[in-house]
Design a protein around this motif. Structure first.
Motif, PDB file in Angstrom:
ATOM      1  N   GLU A   3       0.717  -1.146   0.062  1.00  0.00           N
ATOM      2  CA  GLU A   3      -0.001  -0.121  -0.036  1.00  0.00           C
ATOM      3  C   GLU A   3       0.694   1.316   0.058  1.00  0.00           C
ATOM      4  O   GLU A   3       1.949   1.211   0.592  1.00  0.00           O
ATOM      5  N   ARG A   4       0.368   2.324  -0.329  1.00  0.00           N
ATOM      6  CA  ARG A   4       1.017   3.587  -0.558  1.00  0.00           C
ATOM      7  C   ARG A   4       0.926   4.429   0.976  1.00  0.00           C
ATOM      8  O   ARG A   4      -0.114   4.355   1.658  1.00  0.00           O
ATOM      9  N   ILE A  27      14.603   9.222   2.901  1.00  0.00           N
ATOM     10  CA  ILE A  27      13.189   9.767   1.990  1.00  0.00           C
ATOM     11  C   ILE A  27      13.498  10.664   1.448  1.00  0.00           C
ATOM     12  O   ILE A  27      14.172  11.762   1.985  1.00  0.00           O
ATOM     13  N   GLU A  28      13.557  11.077   0.144  1.00  0.00           N
ATOM     14  CA  GLU A  28      13.804  12.383  -0.745  1.00  0.00           C
ATOM     15  C   GLU A  28      12.605  12.573  -1.544  1.00  0.00           C
ATOM     16  O   GLU A  28      12.121  12.023  -2.263  1.00  0.00           O
ATOM     17  N   PHE A  43       3.238  15.187  -2.573  1.00  0.00           N
ATOM     18  CA  PHE A  43       4.506  15.153  -3.390  1.00  0.00           C
ATOM     19  C   PHE A  43       4.870  13.773  -3.252  1.00  0.00           C
ATOM     20  O   PHE A  43       4.728  13.013  -2.388  1.00  0.00           O
ATOM     21  N   ALA A  44       5.224  13.214  -4.675  1.00  0.00           N
ATOM     22  CA  ALA A  44       5.971  11.800  -4.839  1.00  0.00           C
ATOM     23  C   ALA A  44       7.312  11.925  -3.952  1.00  0.00           C
ATOM     24  O   ALA A  44       7.940  12.993  -3.748  1.00  0.00           O
ATOM     25  N   PRO A  48       8.416   4.471  -4.747  1.00  0.00           N
ATOM     26  CA  PRO A  48       7.408   4.816  -5.317  1.00  0.00           C
ATOM     27  C   PRO A  48       5.934   4.411  -4.486  1.00  0.00           C
ATOM     28  O   PRO A  48       4.924   4.486  -4.803  1.00  0.00           O
ATOM     29  N   HIS A  49       6.371   3.955  -3.412  1.00  0.00           N
ATOM     30  CA  HIS A  49       5.045   3.528  -2.359  1.00  0.00           C
ATOM     31  C   HIS A  49       5.020   4.596  -1.188  1.00  0.00           C
ATOM     32  O   HIS A  49       4.137   4.289  -0.352  1.00  0.00           O
ATOM     33  N   MET A  50       5.568   5.750  -1.313  1.00  0.00           N
ATOM     34  CA  MET A  50       5.574   6.610  -0.286  1.00  0.00           C
ATOM     35  C   MET A  50       5.289   8.029  -1.025  1.00  0.00           C
ATOM     36  O   MET A  50       5.882   8.606  -1.935  1.00  0.00           O
ATOM     37  N   SER A  51       4.415   8.857  -0.407  1.00  0.00           N
ATOM     38  CA  SER A  51       3.976  10.340  -0.681  1.00  0.00           C
ATOM     39  C   SER A  51       4.063  11.028   0.325  1.00  0.00           C
ATOM     40  O   SER A  51       3.591  10.707   1.493  1.00  0.00           O
ATOM     41  N   ILE A  52       4.371  12.273   0.311  1.00  0.00           N
ATOM     42  CA  ILE A  52       4.224  13.425   1.085  1.00  0.00           C
ATOM     43  C   ILE A  52       3.234  14.351   1.186  1.00  0.00           C
ATOM     44  O   ILE A  52       3.201  14.717  -0.085  1.00  0.00           O
ATOM     45  N   ILE A  53       2.541  14.581   2.138  1.00  0.00           N
ATOM     46  CA  ILE A  53       1.638  15.782   2.211  1.00  0.00           C
ATOM     47  C   ILE A  53       2.421  16.842   3.114  1.00  0.00           C
ATOM     48  O   ILE A  53       2.965  16.444   4.330  1.00  0.00           O
ATOM     49  N   ARG A  54       2.241  18.167   2.755  1.00  0.00           N
ATOM     50  CA  ARG A  54       2.771  19.313   3.515  1.00  0.00           C
ATOM     51  C   ARG A  54       1.511  20.143   3.985  1.00  0.00           C
ATOM     52  O   ARG A  54       0.872  20.758   3.204  1.00  0.00           O
TER      53      ARG A  54
END
Ligand SMILES: Nc1ncnc2c1ncn2[C@@H]1O[C@H](COP(=O)(O)OP(=O)(O)OP(=O)(O)O)[C@@H](O)[C@H]1O
Ligand SMILES: O=P(O)(O)OC[C@H]1O[C@H](OP(=O)(O)OP(=O)(O)O)[C@H](O)[C@@H]1O
Length: 218
Positions: A3-4, A27-28, A43-44, A48-54
């Motif tokens: 899962e993401r 994590i970049e 943001f990616a 590929p299985h992780m996104s960031i929200i700010r």
């Protein structure tokens, strides 16, 4: 299927200290994250299985508590204010250090009239809890910033706010009278997600725990 993971980080001053920590954890964020002109909020990353929200600091806790984000970084001031049972805060990251304190105008006294005081703060739950333990009823006037203006303009006798160097208080004629608690940023995880995403989240938490241990020992 993996899962993401949605990782929530705060926009404000913790961000500068959190980014190197995230980089150390491998994590970049994608380049758009660093583009000040960008209006994107999600943001990616190099994973590929992780996104960031700010998002805003208080909203990090809300996104993670509701499971809309799975993991995040937020100050213990925010965790204490919300007291969400769905949040697990397993790692003290040792960044964003400050304290949450009571302050009032230099030389002033603000007696509890009939056991009642008025306090301007962004932290009404923390403030009420603190005074309730002393048998004082605190009427909290909720502000989102510039609390330091409240006493001189007659809005309240005292304030409860974050203090680090003490410069903001001093420049506004206030003195710190009591420290309510010490604050630092924590890694927070949604409890249900931590169980459901057992193939990814516990390992990620462990990576941050190790990094923070290394940092504390350095
Ligand atoms: N002076 C400080 N020194 C160290 N850490 C601080 C200080 N002020 C705030 N923090 C930490 O940074 C977090 C975010 O604070 P910041 O002031 O950047 O956000 P804010 O401007 O209040 O947030 P928002 O704009 O989302 O309302 C706080 O919750 C706290 O944990
Ligand atoms: O003791 P000091 O080192 O002066 O730091 C304290 C100040 O830092 C925080 O505000 P911030 O600068 O983050 O701005 P804000 O008013 O937007 O929260 C806090 O709300 C104080 O105003």
């Amino acid at each position: 299927m993996t899962e993401r993971i949605i990782f929530a980080i705060p926009k404000g001053r913790i961000l500068d200290e959190a980014l190197p920590l995230m980089q150390s954890a491998g994590i970049e964020p994608e380049s758009a994250f660093f583009d000040e002109g960008s209006r994107a909020l999600l943001f990616a990353t190099n994973n590929p299985h992780m996104s960031i929200i700010r998002v805003r600091a208080f909203d990090v806790a809300t996104f993670v508590a509701h499971g809309a984000a799975h993991i995040g970084i937020v100050g213990s001031d925010v965790i204490d204010e919300f007291d969400y049972s769905e949040l697990y805060a397993p790692v003290d990251l040792g960044i964003g250090r400050c304290r949450i304190s009571v302050a009032m105008p230099e030389g002033a006294s603000d007696p509890a009239n009939g056991g009642h005081i008025r306090v301007a703060t962004k932290y009404p739950a923390t403030t009420s809890r603190y005074y309730q333990a002393q048998g004082i009823q605190a009427e909290c006037v909720k502000l989102n910033g510039a609390m330091e203006l409240a006493p001189s303009l007659g809005l309240s006798g005292r304030i409860v706010d974050l203090v680090s160097s003490g410069r903001t208080l001093a420049e506004n004629g206030l003195v710190e009278t009591d420290v309510i608690s010490q604050v630092s940023a924590r890694l927070i995880v949604n409890r249900a997600a931590y169980k459901m995403m057992s193939g990814t989240l516990p390992a990620l938490v462990e990576r941050f725990r190790l990094l923070s241990g290394e940092r504390a020992a350095a």
